[in-house]
Design a protein around this motif. Structure first.
Motif, mmCIF file in Angstrom:
data_model
loop_
_atom_site.group_PDB
_atom_site.id
_atom_site.type_symbol
_atom_site.label_atom_id
_atom_site.label_comp_id
_atom_site.label_asym_id
_atom_site.label_seq_id
_atom_site.Cartn_x
_atom_site.Cartn_y
_atom_site.Cartn_z
ATOM 1 N N PRO A 72 -6.708 -2.166 4.122
ATOM 2 C CA PRO A 72 -6.468 -0.775 4.526
ATOM 3 C C PRO A 72 -7.641 -0.211 5.313
ATOM 4 O O PRO A 72 -8.807 -0.421 4.959
ATOM 5 N N HIS A 73 -7.315 0.490 6.385
ATOM 6 C CA HIS A 73 -8.335 1.119 7.220
ATOM 7 C C HIS A 73 -7.949 2.575 7.442
ATOM 8 O O HIS A 73 -6.996 2.876 8.157
ATOM 9 N N LEU B 115 6.080 9.212 5.336
ATOM 10 C CA LEU B 115 4.886 9.650 6.042
ATOM 11 C C LEU B 115 3.755 8.665 5.811
ATOM 12 O O LEU B 115 3.777 7.872 4.859
ATOM 13 N N ASN B 116 2.752 8.697 6.664
ATOM 14 C CA ASN B 116 1.516 7.976 6.381
ATOM 15 C C ASN B 116 0.717 8.726 5.320
ATOM 16 O O ASN B 116 0.740 9.960 5.291
ATOM 17 N N PRO B 117 -0.013 8.018 4.457
ATOM 18 C CA PRO B 117 -0.950 8.709 3.563
ATOM 19 C C PRO B 117 -2.047 9.393 4.381
ATOM 20 O O PRO B 117 -2.424 8.909 5.456
ATOM 21 N N GLY B 118 -2.553 10.524 3.883
ATOM 22 C CA GLY B 118 -3.574 11.228 4.648
ATOM 23 C C GLY B 118 -4.417 12.172 3.824
ATOM 24 O O GLY B 118 -4.134 12.431 2.650
ATOM 25 N N TYR B 119 -5.460 12.700 4.453
ATOM 26 C CA TYR B 119 -6.292 13.744 3.850
ATOM 27 C C TYR B 119 -6.951 14.540 4.972
ATOM 28 O O TYR B 119 -6.923 14.162 6.147
ATOM 29 N N TRP C 265 0.804 -1.221 0.000
ATOM 30 C CA TRP C 265 0.000 0.000 0.000
ATOM 31 C C TRP C 265 0.836 1.269 0.000
ATOM 32 O O TRP C 265 0.298 2.377 -0.128
ATOM 33 N N GLY C 266 2.157 1.142 0.131
ATOM 34 C CA GLY C 266 3.032 2.301 0.206
ATOM 35 C C GLY C 266 4.169 1.997 1.157
ATOM 36 O O GLY C 266 4.223 0.916 1.760
ATOM 37 N N GLU C 267 5.093 2.940 1.290
ATOM 38 C CA GLU C 267 6.291 2.662 2.093
ATOM 39 C C GLU C 267 6.778 3.925 2.791
ATOM 40 O O GLU C 267 6.683 5.038 2.261
ATOM 41 N N ASN D 72 -2.572 4.022 8.370
ATOM 42 C CA ASN D 72 -1.394 3.554 9.079
ATOM 43 C C ASN D 72 -0.738 2.459 8.242
ATOM 44 O O ASN D 72 -1.253 1.336 8.156
ATOM 45 N N LEU D 73 0.392 2.791 7.623
ATOM 46 C CA LEU D 73 1.028 1.849 6.700
ATOM 47 C C LEU D 73 1.556 0.603 7.405
ATOM 48 O O LEU D 73 1.562 -0.487 6.826
#
Length: 625
Positions: free
Chosen positions: A527-528, A487-491, A240-242, A516-517
């Motif tokens: 993913p939550h 960083l964590n992904p966010g909005y 999902w990302g790093e 939260n990666l």
């Protein structure tokens, strides 16, 4: 009033003959100088997310040791990787001598590649691709503007190494209409309607993201097909990302948009740009347009009838940051990009907004009665936009146009929201100071300012210019969707005084959501997206008006535990492993106090008894994000 052409004082581009009279340097040496300058601006900043003290959060496996060692140098804005002031001046003097009689752009390009490699600005393959990508546009700028080696070193390394005045001071004109007396905003009556506005910024979709690849490769962007496998001792990029210098796969953005339900419903969406990834050395116009259309279609798919109002980021173009003013015509203009945006965003924008979008990448519209929304093209304030070296005086007449929009809103009794990508405190000095003056003049009309670009969660406060003590506006800088860097992904979601007669349209609170990666990348996990915090609740704010943010800064100055909470949230719940000591804390707080660039005196005025860091660290430089 100039609106969309060359603004007052901007003048016409100088001819090659006029420029020859300005300097005795040969054109080829200038070409190489500019190529080196463009590479330094693009590649060095593309590899690090600035924050006051190693604020790129470190994953468990750690970032490369070389990256960590170079972080303090990279924070100095435009410093090249290993370039001292004497070396800079000697280098460009040698270039002038050796290339005075070389007229071939190919020869200059070859030498630029060698410079880039020698100075370790980037790996050799990246240097070669970047030179080829930037060459045509940079040569065009060369023919219209001249910068001496001494000025270049001053620009790259700071005023202690040389003086440059390409970006000279200028002023926009304010109307003769007297400013109304400041009217402190009144909180809405209990039970008044509240609108929820989704805020998306810095999505940075990586079309070549590949799970399992090396997240700590030598290139400026990793977790990609060309990153290679990681060492046997370290894990590869997550699904999902790093937590590294990586952007997002499309599936993570789909997850974000499809999982918005618990944060909604939304009345409208502000989307402030930076759609493509950070592989800036190998992007074509086709790549950028594919990113634009793919992500726009994704937003339409998941948000349906909710109106979306975009702004232009600095990564939408290629080369990165390359946004020529409208007087640049032909293939090197931004027509290809603005036209594609107008086509993609036509369902969201009225005809007049589309017209100005096609001209300069900015627009204004009325999303509801009593509210005017203004979307600015902040690339016209950007120090990294090399086209502004031709002439930086109010490019496209955008600020003068803004004044006209604000005056008309004041006359109607409307309120105004401004959205944009690059925050005003990170702009060229004259642009930033003029914008600051505009905000003060129209403080009663301006109800909200919303920006992105820095990838972290922060704000910038505006004060009255007479005393520099009365907070009168605040610009909210929302965190990124992308993980770049670590960083964590966010909005973000803003709660705004709602759609009713007499609404103030002020921000009432805001919420930040993250993925939260660490949890998402666990085997078998899904993913939550979760609420990270609410501003008023977390910081104990009575409201989110400018005075409340001003008071918060001063509370964090003395309350280190409160600051550590801010530091954690600043990084979207994934802070660096190294602590943020007193110099770091003061520099961070100082940045929140100043929405005006290159203005260390402002922070020293507001925090006179603090032992502030050196002047150059008081205003951080963000990444090219």
């Amino acid at each position: 009033m100039p609106r969309h052409g060359v603004s007052s004082g901007q003048g016409r581009p100088r001819s090659g003959r006029e420029q020859t009279l300005d300097r005795s340097l040969g054109a080829p040496s200038l070409r190489l100088l500019w190529m080196g300058l463009a590479l330094a601006l693009a590649l060095s900043d593309s590899q690090v997310l600035w924050a006051p003290a190693g604020a790129h959060p470190l994953p468990a496996q750690g970032l490369p040791a070389k990256f960590i060692r170079l972080a303090p140098q990279l924070r100095q804005g435009f410093s090249w990787w290993n370039l001292t002031c004497p070396a800079c001046k000697g280098l460009f003097t040698a270039i002038d001598i050796s290339l005075r009689n070389e007229a071939s752009v190919a020869q200059v390009g070859s030498m630029a590649i060698k410079m880039c490699t020698l100075l370790k600005i980037a790996p050799p393959a990246v240097c070669q691709s970047a030179v080829q990508l930037f060459q045509d546009d940079v040569v065009e700028v060369w023919t219209r503007s001249v910068l001496s080696p001494s000025e270049a070193c001053g620009l790259l390394l700071g005023s202690s190494c040389g003086h440059w005045d390409i970006f000279s001071s200028w002023n926009i004109s304010l109307p003769a209409v007297p400013k109304p007396s400041p009217q402190p905003p009144e909180p809405p009556a209990p039970g008044s309607p509240v609108s929820r506005v989704l805020f998306l910024t810095d999505l940075h979709w990586d079309q070549s993201y590949l799970e399992g690849t090396d997240p700590n490769c030598e290139n400026p962007l990793c977790c990609r097909q060309d990153s290679g496998p990681p060492p046997a001792s370290r894990p590869g990029a997550g699904y999902w990302g790093e937590y590294s210098k990586c952007d997002l796969p499309l599936r993570t953005l789909e997850s974000l948009l499809s999982g918005l339900g618990p944060a909604g419903p939304f009345d409208m969406v502000y989307w402030t740009g930076d759609i493509p990834a950070h592989n800036i050395w190998q992007q074509s116009r086709q790549d950028q347009l594919r990113a634009l259309t793919t992500i726009t279609d994704l937003v339409k798919k998941f948000l349906g009838p909710v109106p979306v109002y975009p702004a232009v980021g600095n990564h939408e173009s290629t080369p990165v940051n390359g946004f020529p003013p409208p007087f640049i015509e032909g293939n090197q203009s931004s027509h290809w990009l603005y036209e594609a945006m107008a086509k993609a965003w036509e369902p969201w924008l009225p005809a007049e907004a589309l017209r100005t979008l096609r001209i300069g990448g900015f627009y204004a519209l009325s999303p509801r009665p009593g509210l005017r929304l203004i979307s600015l093209n902040m690339n016209f304030c950007s120090r990294e936009n090399f086209w502004l070296l031709i002439n930086s005086t109010d490019p496209a007449g955008q600020l003068q146009w803004l004044v006209g929009e604000l005056q008309a809103a004041e006359d109607r009794g409307d309120k105004v929201h401004i959205i944009g990508h690059i925050p005003p405190g990170h702009c060229l000095k004259s642009w930033s100071w003029n914008y600051y003056r505009i905000v003060e003049r129209y403080e009663n009309t301006l109800a909200g300012q919303f920006f992105g670009h820095t990838h972290v969660d922060e704000f910038e406060i505006f004060y009255d210019e007479e005393t520099l003590s009365r907070p009168l506006s605040v610009a909210f800088l929302a965190p990124s969707a992308t993980t770049y860097i670590s960083l964590n992904p966010g909005y973000r979601v803003y709660q705004i005084d709602g759609n009713y007669s007499g609404s103030s349209h002020l921000v009432l609170d805001h919420e930040t959501y993250i993925l939260n990666l660490t949890q998402a990348n666990e085997p078998g996990a899904t993913p939550h997206w979760q609420l990270l915090y609410r501003a008023r609740e977390t910081y104990g704010l009575p409201n989110v008006l400018p005075a409340a943010w001003h008071d918060l800064v001063y509370r964090m100055r003395s309350d280190t535990q409160l600051f550590q909470t801010f530091w954690f949230l600043y990084h979207k719940g994934h802070p660096p492993s190294e602590p943020c000591g007193t110099p770091c804390r003061l520099a961070t707080l100082c940045a929140q106090l100043s929405a005006r660039s290159d203005s260390p005196a402002l922070c020293r005025h507001l925090m006179p008894d603090a032992n502030l860091p050196p002047v150059q660290s008081l205003r951080p430089r963000p990444p090219l994000c």
